[in-house]
Write a protein that holds these residues in place. Structure first.
Motif, PDB file in Angstrom:
ATOM      1  N   VAL A 158       3.086  -9.836  -2.243  1.00  0.00           N
ATOM      2  CA  VAL A 158       2.300 -10.178  -3.586  1.00  0.00           C
ATOM      3  C   VAL A 158       1.747  -8.783  -4.129  1.00  0.00           C
ATOM      4  CG1 VAL A 158       0.669 -11.432  -4.699  1.00  0.00           C
ATOM      5  CG2 VAL A 158       2.040 -12.465  -3.124  1.00  0.00           C
ATOM      6  N   PHE A 159       1.051  -8.039  -3.080  1.00  0.00           N
ATOM      7  CA  PHE A 159       0.392  -6.711  -3.556  1.00  0.00           C
ATOM      8  C   PHE A 159       1.373  -5.672  -3.871  1.00  0.00           C
ATOM      9  CE2 PHE A 159      -2.599  -8.486   0.154  1.00  0.00           C
ATOM     10  CZ  PHE A 159      -3.547  -8.762  -1.220  1.00  0.00           C
ATOM     11  N   TYR A 160       2.585  -5.675  -3.125  1.00  0.00           N
ATOM     12  CA  TYR A 160       3.359  -4.858  -3.225  1.00  0.00           C
ATOM     13  C   TYR A 160       4.251  -4.910  -4.323  1.00  0.00           C
ATOM     14  CZ  TYR A 160       7.957  -2.458  -2.699  1.00  0.00           C
ATOM     15  OH  TYR A 160       9.197  -1.766  -2.806  1.00  0.00           O
ATOM     16  N   GLU A 161       4.651  -6.024  -4.868  1.00  0.00           N
ATOM     17  CA  GLU A 161       5.462  -6.228  -6.042  1.00  0.00           C
ATOM     18  C   GLU A 161       4.632  -6.111  -7.459  1.00  0.00           C
ATOM     19  OE1 GLU A 161       8.620  -6.802  -6.282  1.00  0.00           O
ATOM     20  OE2 GLU A 161       9.083  -7.098  -4.336  1.00  0.00           O
ATOM     21  N   ASN A 162       3.415  -6.375  -7.415  1.00  0.00           N
ATOM     22  CA  ASN A 162       2.585  -6.140  -8.718  1.00  0.00           C
ATOM     23  C   ASN A 162       1.724  -4.872  -8.394  1.00  0.00           C
ATOM     24  OD1 ASN A 162       2.466  -9.054  -9.724  1.00  0.00           O
ATOM     25  ND2 ASN A 162       2.319  -9.417  -7.546  1.00  0.00           N
ATOM     26  N   LYS A 163       1.936  -3.946  -7.533  1.00  0.00           N
ATOM     27  CA  LYS A 163       1.225  -2.808  -7.313  1.00  0.00           C
ATOM     28  C   LYS A 163      -0.282  -2.977  -7.452  1.00  0.00           C
ATOM     29  CE  LYS A 163       0.861   2.302  -7.994  1.00  0.00           C
ATOM     30  NZ  LYS A 163       0.591   3.152  -9.000  1.00  0.00           N
ATOM     31  N   ILE A 164      -0.744  -3.853  -6.686  1.00  0.00           N
ATOM     32  CA  ILE A 164      -2.106  -4.170  -6.452  1.00  0.00           C
ATOM     33  C   ILE A 164      -2.535  -3.706  -5.137  1.00  0.00           C
ATOM     34  CG2 ILE A 164      -3.702  -6.018  -5.957  1.00  0.00           C
ATOM     35  CD1 ILE A 164      -2.059  -7.891  -7.784  1.00  0.00           C
ATOM     36  N   GLY A 165      -3.520  -2.707  -5.234  1.00  0.00           N
ATOM     37  CA  GLY A 165      -4.002  -2.031  -4.103  1.00  0.00           C
ATOM     38  C   GLY A 165      -4.579  -3.118  -2.953  1.00  0.00           C
ATOM     39  N   CYS A 166      -4.452  -2.908  -1.679  1.00  0.00           N
ATOM     40  CA  CYS A 166      -5.071  -3.694  -0.736  1.00  0.00           C
ATOM     41  C   CYS A 166      -5.537  -3.062   0.549  1.00  0.00           C
ATOM     42  CB  CYS A 166      -4.028  -4.641  -0.361  1.00  0.00           C
ATOM     43  SG  CYS A 166      -2.513  -3.837   0.065  1.00  0.00           S
ATOM     44  N   THR A 167      -6.825  -3.474   1.190  1.00  0.00           N
ATOM     45  CA  THR A 167      -7.120  -2.893   2.097  1.00  0.00           C
ATOM     46  C   THR A 167      -7.644  -4.103   3.112  1.00  0.00           C
ATOM     47  OG1 THR A 167      -9.433  -2.679   1.140  1.00  0.00           O
ATOM     48  CG2 THR A 167      -8.115  -1.010   1.182  1.00  0.00           C
ATOM     49  N   LEU A 168      -6.664  -4.109   4.079  1.00  0.00           N
ATOM     50  CA  LEU A 168      -6.806  -5.455   5.129  1.00  0.00           C
ATOM     51  C   LEU A 168      -8.081  -4.988   5.918  1.00  0.00           C
ATOM     52  CD1 LEU A 168      -5.912  -4.167   8.053  1.00  0.00           C
ATOM     53  CD2 LEU A 168      -3.622  -4.660   6.926  1.00  0.00           C
ATOM     54  N   TRP A 169      -8.435  -6.001   6.563  1.00  0.00           N
ATOM     55  CA  TRP A 169      -9.506  -5.965   7.688  1.00  0.00           C
ATOM     56  C   TRP A 169      -8.948  -6.467   9.028  1.00  0.00           C
ATOM     57  CZ3 TRP A 169     -14.880  -5.080   5.987  1.00  0.00           C
ATOM     58  CH2 TRP A 169     -15.841  -4.879   7.098  1.00  0.00           C
ATOM     59  N   GLY A 170      -8.714  -5.207  10.138  1.00  0.00           N
ATOM     60  CA  GLY A 170      -9.344  -3.764  10.198  1.00  0.00           C
ATOM     61  C   GLY A 170      -8.454  -3.281  11.039  1.00  0.00           C
ATOM     62  N   LEU A 171      -8.829  -2.017  11.405  1.00  0.00           N
ATOM     63  CA  LEU A 171      -7.651  -1.418  12.301  1.00  0.00           C
ATOM     64  C   LEU A 171      -7.618  -1.453  13.897  1.00  0.00           C
ATOM     65  CD1 LEU A 171      -5.609   1.262  11.943  1.00  0.00           C
ATOM     66  CD2 LEU A 171      -7.405   2.611  12.417  1.00  0.00           C
ATOM     67  N   VAL A 172      -8.427  -1.105  14.621  1.00  0.00           N
ATOM     68  CA  VAL A 172      -8.736  -1.112  15.988  1.00  0.00           C
ATOM     69  C   VAL A 172      -9.683  -2.125  16.580  1.00  0.00           C
ATOM     70  CG1 VAL A 172      -8.767  -0.233  18.258  1.00  0.00           C
ATOM     71  CG2 VAL A 172      -7.661   1.233  16.336  1.00  0.00           C
ATOM     72  N   ASN A 173      -9.530  -3.220  17.300  1.00  0.00           N
ATOM     73  CA  ASN A 173     -10.371  -4.002  17.804  1.00  0.00           C
ATOM     74  C   ASN A 173     -11.383  -3.309  18.460  1.00  0.00           C
ATOM     75  OD1 ASN A 173     -11.263  -6.662  19.775  1.00  0.00           O
ATOM     76  ND2 ASN A 173     -11.246  -7.228  17.843  1.00  0.00           N
ATOM     77  N   GLY A 174     -12.570  -3.805  18.383  1.00  0.00           N
ATOM     78  CA  GLY A 174     -13.851  -3.168  19.477  1.00  0.00           C
ATOM     79  C   GLY A 174     -14.958  -4.009  19.195  1.00  0.00           C
ATOM     80  N   LYS A 175     -16.212  -3.248  19.310  1.00  0.00           N
ATOM     81  CA  LYS A 175     -17.387  -3.852  19.763  1.00  0.00           C
ATOM     82  C   LYS A 175     -17.835  -5.113  18.619  1.00  0.00           C
ATOM     83  CE  LYS A 175     -19.513  -0.363  22.596  1.00  0.00           C
ATOM     84  NZ  LYS A 175     -20.812   0.396  22.787  1.00  0.00           N
TER      85      LYS A 175
END
Length: 367
Positions: free
Chosen positions: A291-308
């Protein structure tokens, strides 16, 4: 008491006056679309290092760890992700402004090394533990089974509700934005993460209006935004009236995401979802990334490396609650092993495809 009430009234009047003038430097639709159409498809993540139990620990001089950050951002670079968002901590700035600005510069060098643009968030009202004011220095260790046990808001709830602290916060906002106002390592400024959250309600609104005014006074070369995250009309009116880019948080499934996108399209500005991915809610890479890709909607998921922070747990999880087999957030385990290899493969595929796809969102005022 009368003097205090008069002082508070004057401060509030000043806030409203400066806020009413803040739209003077708001980007026009044409300008923001010209800026956005030059960007690649913005696909990235919300970042807090695995070593940090909160954003105080991320930035504090007792624990800031550029070597660890470098390794984690290298992991993100492998997938092609080009954007990250992280919350700053006022308390660390207040302790040593020179150190804080130098550390931000060091962090941006690491981002740039890995071809990642930075979205700083200056404030944050969220609070998941038992404390709502940050304390610098060594932070508590995780309490097993408690989601984001020691999360530290910025500047902290006490300062948010105390208008006499606003001159200090003004110095912080203007110092940080001014230092990097022409720095192309900064993608945009997220002025305030989830204002009113953490039990503060609309008591945050006076500070939010001041922060917007302060940001506009600096007038950086990067756009300003605040992420809409709930259905608070008073808050959302402020957000949509004052954001160059419309950013929002949406952790719902595909149907919910599509409805949210339609709701914000009416503002005729680029859209960026600055928080998403909640696997139990079906906000997942296979379900919604296209959905983000086809509409060129920026997206920042949560998150990268699991930690504390223990953000693999569901919101509100406490010790003794039933174990949830499906992780809520994060792409990787602490040893850099993917939670699900197929997620990383699909993520990389969409990012690679976006580089060869000649598409751009356009708007009638940007032609």
């Amino acid at each position: 008491m009368k003097r205090i009430l008069i002082l508070m009234a004057l401060l509030m009047a000043g806030a409203l006056n400066s806020y009413s003038q803040s739209n003077a430097n708001k980007w026009s639709e044409q300008r923001i679309w010209e800026w956005y159409n030059k960007q690649p498809w913005l696909c990235g993540f919300n970042y807090i290092p695995a070593y940090a139990i909160n954003y105080t620990a991320m930035w504090d001089k007792t624990t800031y760890d550029p070597a660890a950050i470098d390794k984690e951002l290298a992991l993100a670079e492998k997938s092609g992700m080009n954007t990250l968002r992280a919350v700053l901590q006022y308390a660390v700035y207040a302790d040593d402004p020179k150190y804080f600005l130098a550390t931000l510069d060091n962090f941006m060098k690491l981002c740039d090394k890995h071809h990642i643009k930075f979205i700083p968030a200056l404030f944050d009202d969220c609070s998941f533990g038992i404390k709502s004011d940050p304390v610098i220095g060594k932070q508590p260790e995780p309490l097993k089974g408690w989601y984001a046990w020691a999360w530290s808001p910025s500047p902290g709830h006490s300062m948010v509700t105390d208008t006499t602290t606003y001159p200090k916060l003004e110095k912080y906002v203007k110092a940080v934005i001014s230092r990097f106002k022409n720095d192309d390592r900064v993608l945009m400024w997220d002025l305030y993460n989830e204002p009113t959250n953490g039990g503060l309600g609309n008591t945050t609104l006076p500070l939010l209006k001041k922060v917007i005014a302060w940001g506009r006074e600096v007038n950086p070369s990067q756009p300003l935004t605040i992420g809409a995250f709930d259905m608070n009309k008073r808050l959302n009116d402020i957000i949509t009236e004052n954001s160059d880019v419309i950013s929002f948080h949406e952790y719902g499934n595909r149907e919910t995401l599509l409805k949210t996108i339609e709701r914000y399209k009416k503002y005729n500005r680029p859209l960026i979802n600055t928080e998403w991915m909640n696997r139990p809610f079906k906000s997942t890479i296979p379900e919604v990334l296209d959905v983000f890709y086809e509409n060129k909607i920026g997206c920042t998921l949560w998150g990268l490396v699991n930690g504390k922070t223990q953000t693999e747990l569901p919101w509100g999880h406490r010790p003794g609650d039933p174990e949830q087999k499906v992780w809520q957030h994060d792409l990787y385990h602490g040893d850099f092993k993917p939670y699900d290899e197929s997620e990383i493969t699909l993520l990389s595929k969409f990012i690679t495809d976006s580089k060869s796809k000649e598409y751009s969102q356009t708007h009638q005022h940007s032609n």
